[in-house]
Enzyme design. Structure first.
Site, short mmCIF file in Angstrom:
data_model
loop_
_atom_site.label_atom_id
_atom_site.label_comp_id
_atom_site.label_asym_id
_atom_site.label_seq_id
_atom_site.Cartn_x
_atom_site.Cartn_y
_atom_site.Cartn_z
N TYR A 57 -5.76 46.25 8.35
CA TYR A 57 -6.51 47.49 8.25
C TYR A 57 -5.68 48.66 8.78
CZ TYR A 57 -10.04 51.08 8.82
OH TYR A 57 -10.72 52.27 8.73
N GLY A 64 -12.49 52.60 6.02
CA GLY A 64 -13.95 52.60 6.02
C GLY A 64 -14.49 51.57 5.05
#
Length: 519
Positions: A57, A64
């Site tokens: 990530y 998101g």
């Protein structure tokens, strides 16, 4: 270089004094060698992860609710640019320069921790922009306080890229690229993780908390002084301020406020006359309980400072790079700890303003002021005196009460329900700034009324004198343009002078010229 005007940022964080020096002053920022080494080492971990096929990530995924998409290496620079551009979506008035500088400096503090994975050149460029006096244009609206102050920080990151608008050291707003070029600063070309690292923190709300704490500390001292002046002008008793009475209820803020009032009132010829012409067993709550109310605000402020200190020592980002090289997702960007104390301070500020206003109203009411003329007017009926000054103060107090409604109890889901609970800490900080500004004016009106009341007391033939500290305050106020008793006149300039006298520390300095340091 004058090191007294330089703040050195290391991996362990910064102090509240550092934040204020950079945000409000001309302090330069330097990055410690230790920090640069730590940042370089953590960047190596990011580069290693970026070379692997596994999705990470912020490094090789979207953000998101879009984190499920794996981003190929050739698109990652674009990914980082795009997150900054798309998140720089603020609207409304421009945020104050000191708030933006605090925001930038605190983000710099976090990336200097070595826990965010940016390259050293990003860190150095952030310092260069601050030192050049370039201030990104940040807008009032755009942060939900989770995942950090996204839009405000994105506008700052946009300036680092040479895009968007910024304010130069002369106050003129120009394209950021032009300002960077004028100061010899090369725009940053963001790589993996860096766009995300620049905008994922609580820095805006924290910067405003730090400055509000400093302002409220001064205001509490000022309010203790004006409470003492009002007690004196109302011929109240100082016996309620005795140290042993406050020892049996051991709240430290209460004891500090009572001690301040005792110092201001030392040597007064006016206190203790509550049993003379209009006998009363006890003074009204707004006079008698002044240390209890102001002291509770002081203790609230101490709690807020503790939260701020912890946050100043934090490295807030998602994901974070841990010392062993792990890159872990987390929820440390949630602004709840900061948001709660911002709201708590707004409540305390409203109540302090409320008790100040009640004392002012008592000074102006001939039925409760123990011999003072109606509205402290020169010729009541022909003159209205300070009647409408109290109206203005009451309007400010009413606004303080509205601003005390908590922002942190609200939450609006965002990012397709991925970010389904937010702190609203930025909103709490923005309304606290307004509250602090209004409280300053409220204290100024009490000062103005109490000073006039003391002047009227002293004018009576054979009247006892106010305390030496009170006389020093009156003399300094008059020298600062705060008008005294007399016929009605255009009052707004007098009130503006009283506001400046309180806001810039003149009131506290005048009292301390006699009392010595006050808490």
């Amino acid at each position: 270089m004058d090191m007294q005007n330089t703040v050195v940022v290391g991996p362990s964080g910064v102090t509240a004094a550092d934040v204020i020096a950079v945000a409000r002053g001309a302090a330069r920022v330097e990055i410690s060698a230790e920090s640069l080494a730590e940042v370089g080492a953590s960047r190596q971990f990011i580069d290693e992860l970026a070379a692997k096929p596994d999705p990470v990530y912020g490094v090789s995924t979207g953000f998101g609710a879009l984190a499920v998409r794996h981003i190929s290496p050739e698109l990652r620079a674009r990914l980082q640019r795009n997150i900054v551009r798309s998140h720089a979506a603020g609207m409304g008035p421009h945020v104050e320069r000191e708030v933006v500088r605090a925001l930038m400096f605190l983000r710099l503090k976090t990336v200097a921790s070595g826990r965010t994975g940016v390259r050293p050149e990003v860190l150095l460029t952030m310092a260069d922009v601050l030192n050049a006096g370039i201030t990104p244009v940040v807008h009032e609206y755009g942060s939900l306080g989770c995942s950090g102050d996204l839009a405000p920080l994105s506008h700052c990151a946009l300036t680092l890229m040479g895009e968007g608008d910024a304010e130069g050291p002369d106050g003129t707003v120009r394209p950021a690229g032009e300002l960077l070029a004028a100061h010899g600063i090369t725009p940053v070309e963001l790589r993996e993780k860096e766009g995300l690292a620049l905008l994922n923190g609580t820095d805006g709300m924290l910067g405003m908390l730090v400055m509000a704490c400093a302002d409220l500390a001064r205001l509490h001292t000022a309010a203790d002084i004006t409470a003492a002046l009002s007690l004196e002008a109302l011929l109240g008793t100082e016996r309620v301020l005795a140290a042993d009475l406050h020892t049996i209820r051991p709240h430290p803020g209460q004891a500090a406020s009572a001690a301040n009032m005792r110092k201001v009132l030392a040597g007064s010829g006016l206190t203790g006359h509550h049993q003379d012409d209009a006998p009363r067993v006890q003074d009204a709550y707004s006079v008698r309980c002044a240390p209890q109310v102001a002291g509770a605000g002081r203790d609230t402020l101490d709690h807020a400072r503790l939260v701020a200190e912890r946050e100043l020592a934090a490295a807030v980002d998602n994901p974070v790079v841990l010392p062993d090289g792990r890159v872990e997702s987390n929820g440390n960007f949630h602004g709840a700890p900061v948001a709660y104390v911002l709201d708590f301070l707004a409540i305390a500020a409203a109540d302090l303003g409320s008790i100040c206003e009640r004392r002012t109203d008592r000074l102006l009411d001939k039925n409760r002021s123990h011999g003072l003329p109606p509205f402290l007017a020169d010729d009541a009926g022909v003159d209205s005196g300070l009647m409408i000054a109290q109206y203005t103060q009451a309007a400010l107090v009413s606004e303080l009460k509205r601003l005390a409604v908590p922002a942190s109890v609200d939450s609006i889901p965002s990012s397709a329900m991925q970010e389904d609970h937010v702190s609203m800490g930025w909103s709490a900080a923005r309304k606290l700034r307004t509250a602090v500004d209004n409280l300053t004016r409220v204290v100024a009106v009490e000062l103005y009324a109490a000073a006039r009341a003391l002047e009227l007391r002293a004018a009576a033939v054979g009247a006892p004198e106010p305390a030496p500290a009170s006389r020093a305050v009156l003399a300094a106020a008059r020298a600062a343009g705060v008008g005294g008793a007399g016929e009605d006149r255009f009052l707004a300039p007098d009130l503006a002078a009283a506001d400046a006298f309180v806001r810039h520390g003149g009131l506290v300095r005048a009292a301390e010229s006699v009392t010595g340091p006050l808490a």
